[in-house]
Design a protein around this motif. Structure first.
Motif, PDB file in Angstrom:
ATOM      1  N   ALA A 282     -18.919   0.453  10.978  1.00 29.22           N
ATOM      2  CA  ALA A 282     -19.573   0.066   9.725  1.00 29.22           C
ATOM      3  C   ALA A 282     -18.638   0.167   8.519  1.00 29.22           C
ATOM      4  O   ALA A 282     -19.090   0.181   7.381  1.00 29.22           O
ATOM      5  N   GLY A 283     -17.329   0.242   8.755  1.00 29.77           N
ATOM      6  CA  GLY A 283     -16.395   0.425   7.643  1.00 29.77           C
ATOM      7  C   GLY A 283     -15.232  -0.536   7.687  1.00 29.77           C
ATOM      8  O   GLY A 283     -15.158  -1.443   8.514  1.00 29.77           O
ATOM      9  N   GLU A 284     -14.315  -0.297   6.785  1.00 27.45           N
ATOM     10  CA  GLU A 284     -13.140  -1.150   6.656  1.00 27.45           C
ATOM     11  C   GLU A 284     -12.051  -0.736   7.643  1.00 27.45           C
ATOM     12  O   GLU A 284     -12.059   0.376   8.164  1.00 27.45           O
ATOM     13  N   VAL A 285     -11.096  -1.619   7.886  1.00 30.89           N
ATOM     14  CA  VAL A 285      -9.926  -1.307   8.695  1.00 30.89           C
ATOM     15  C   VAL A 285      -8.961  -0.536   7.796  1.00 30.89           C
ATOM     16  O   VAL A 285      -8.695  -0.936   6.664  1.00 30.89           O
ATOM     17  N   THR A 286      -8.457   0.580   8.303  1.00 32.63           N
ATOM     18  CA  THR A 286      -7.503   1.380   7.546  1.00 32.63           C
ATOM     19  C   THR A 286      -6.180   1.434   8.299  1.00 32.63           C
ATOM     20  O   THR A 286      -6.108   1.118   9.483  1.00 32.63           O
ATOM     21  N   PHE A 287      -5.131   1.847   7.588  1.00 32.98           N
ATOM     22  CA  PHE A 287      -3.828   1.993   8.218  1.00 32.98           C
ATOM     23  C   PHE A 287      -3.181   3.293   7.774  1.00 32.98           C
ATOM     24  O   PHE A 287      -3.475   3.821   6.701  1.00 32.98           O
ATOM     25  N   ASP A 288      -2.316   3.808   8.639  1.00 38.62           N
ATOM     26  CA  ASP A 288      -1.469   4.955   8.332  1.00 38.62           C
ATOM     27  C   ASP A 288      -0.032   4.513   8.538  1.00 38.62           C
ATOM     28  O   ASP A 288       0.276   3.821   9.518  1.00 38.62           O
ATOM     29  N   LEU A 289       0.840   4.936   7.651  1.00 36.47           N
ATOM     30  CA  LEU A 289       2.220   4.486   7.617  1.00 36.47           C
ATOM     31  C   LEU A 289       3.122   5.706   7.500  1.00 36.47           C
ATOM     32  O   LEU A 289       2.822   6.622   6.725  1.00 36.47           O
ATOM     33  N   ALA A 290       4.209   5.760   8.267  1.00 36.12           N
ATOM     34  CA  ALA A 290       5.189   6.835   8.140  1.00 36.12           C
ATOM     35  C   ALA A 290       6.574   6.222   8.014  1.00 36.12           C
ATOM     36  O   ALA A 290       6.932   5.316   8.779  1.00 36.12           O
ATOM     37  N   LEU A 291       7.337   6.698   7.040  1.00 31.44           N
ATOM     38  CA  LEU A 291       8.698   6.227   6.791  1.00 31.44           C
ATOM     39  C   LEU A 291       9.659   7.402   6.924  1.00 31.44           C
ATOM     40  O   LEU A 291       9.338   8.516   6.521  1.00 31.44           O
ATOM     41  N   GLU A 292      10.846   7.131   7.447  1.00 31.40           N
ATOM     42  CA  GLU A 292      11.913   8.130   7.524  1.00 31.40           C
ATOM     43  C   GLU A 292      13.150   7.570   6.843  1.00 31.40           C
ATOM     44  O   GLU A 292      13.479   6.394   7.012  1.00 31.40           O
ATOM     45  N   SER A 293      13.843   8.420   6.091  1.00 33.04           N
ATOM     46  CA  SER A 293      15.049   7.978   5.406  1.00 33.04           C
ATOM     47  C   SER A 293      16.092   7.536   6.419  1.00 33.04           C
ATOM     48  O   SER A 293      16.211   8.093   7.499  1.00 33.04           O
ATOM     49  N   ALA A 294      16.856   6.515   6.035  1.00 30.42           N
ATOM     50  CA  ALA A 294      17.855   5.937   6.924  1.00 30.42           C
ATOM     51  C   ALA A 294      19.191   5.814   6.216  1.00 30.42           C
ATOM     52  O   ALA A 294      19.994   4.926   6.489  1.00 30.42           O
ATOM     53  N   GLY A 295      19.432   6.704   5.279  1.00 30.39           N
ATOM     54  CA  GLY A 295      20.665   6.692   4.493  1.00 30.39           C
ATOM     55  C   GLY A 295      20.468   7.577   3.282  1.00 30.39           C
ATOM     56  O   GLY A 295      19.487   8.321   3.187  1.00 30.39           O
ATOM     57  N   GLU A 296      21.392   7.498   2.345  1.00 29.82           N
ATOM     58  CA  GLU A 296      21.320   8.344   1.155  1.00 29.82           C
ATOM     59  C   GLU A 296      20.133   7.966   0.274  1.00 29.82           C
ATOM     60  O   GLU A 296      19.899   6.797  -0.003  1.00 29.82           O
ATOM     61  N   VAL A 297      19.397   8.973  -0.141  1.00 29.35           N
ATOM     62  CA  VAL A 297      18.229   8.798  -0.999  1.00 29.35           C
ATOM     63  C   VAL A 297      18.579   9.351  -2.373  1.00 29.35           C
ATOM     64  O   VAL A 297      19.174  10.421  -2.488  1.00 29.35           O
ATOM     65  N   SER A 298      18.222   8.600  -3.420  1.00 31.06           N
ATOM     66  CA  SER A 298      18.518   9.040  -4.777  1.00 31.06           C
ATOM     67  C   SER A 298      17.249   9.485  -5.487  1.00 31.06           C
ATOM     68  O   SER A 298      16.134   9.092  -5.121  1.00 31.06           O
ATOM     69  N   PHE A 299      17.422  10.313  -6.514  1.00 32.62           N
ATOM     70  CA  PHE A 299      16.319  10.772  -7.344  1.00 32.62           C
ATOM     71  C   PHE A 299      16.696  10.564  -8.796  1.00 32.62           C
ATOM     72  O   PHE A 299      17.795  10.937  -9.218  1.00 32.62           O
ATOM     73  N   ALA A 300      15.811   9.946  -9.559  1.00 32.05           N
ATOM     74  CA  ALA A 300      16.019   9.761 -10.994  1.00 32.05           C
ATOM     75  C   ALA A 300      14.812  10.340 -11.722  1.00 32.05           C
ATOM     76  O   ALA A 300      13.681   9.916 -11.513  1.00 32.05           O
ATOM     77  N   ALA A 301      15.054  11.336 -12.558  1.00 33.39           N
ATOM     78  CA  ALA A 301      13.968  11.964 -13.319  1.00 33.39           C
ATOM     79  C   ALA A 301      13.475  11.010 -14.396  1.00 33.39           C
ATOM     80  O   ALA A 301      14.225  10.194 -14.916  1.00 33.39           O
ATOM     81  N   VAL A 302      12.176  11.102 -14.677  1.00 32.29           N
ATOM     82  CA  VAL A 302      11.596  10.290 -15.769  1.00 32.29           C
ATOM     83  C   VAL A 302      11.087  11.205 -16.867  1.00 32.29           C
ATOM     84  O   VAL A 302      10.840  12.352 -16.688  1.00 32.29           O
TER      85      VAL A 302
END
Length: 136
Positions: A116-136
């Motif tokens: 009686a509901g909607e189709v949902t999804f779950d997603l998982a990502l893994e880093s595949a190289g250098e990840v950067s962070f920029a503060a806001v």
């Protein structure tokens, strides 16, 4: 820091031209950073306490999200990336904190539905190289 609305945390995918597009329909998002340690303890370690090598371990970032697909473009992009095993540039925008950006691969994609509901999804990502962070 004051409380923030979870809906402002955005997961974005590079649309191909360096312009990031928000993945539609996400209801939950999470980000975790991990760093493996390198044990350098030996028989001469002070008091037999473990010693670690500073900066020696492998770093990784993991992103997870769950929601409902809101448009065919997001759905098609995510499916295509997963089935091709493609590594793409992603951004995770954390309001009043910063932006994490880098190459990630979709390592899990799950679909579920209630009668009686909607189709949902779950997603998982893994880093595949250098990840950067920029503060806001």
């Amino acid at each position: 820091m004051a409380a923030q609305s979870g809906k402002d945390m955005l997961l974005k995918l590079d649309g191909g031209s360096g312009a990031f597009v928000t993945v539609a329909g996400l209801r939950t998002r999470s980000l975790s950073f991990n760093a493996a340690s390198v044990d350098t303890t030996d028989q001469e370690s002070a008091g037999r306490w473990r010693e670690l090598l500073a900066g020696g371990g492998v770093k990784r970032a993991s992103v997870a999200g769950a929601g409902v697909f809101k448009d065919q473009a997001s759905d098609a992009s995510i499916r295509a990336l997963f089935f091709a095993g493609t590594i793409a540039d992603w951004q995770l925008v954390l309001p009043h904190f910063g932006v994490v950006e880098g190459p990630f691969q979709i390592v899990a994609l799950e679909f579920s539905a209630d009668h009686a509901g909607e189709v949902t999804f779950d997603l998982a990502l893994e880093s595949a190289g250098e990840v950067s962070f920029a503060a806001v």
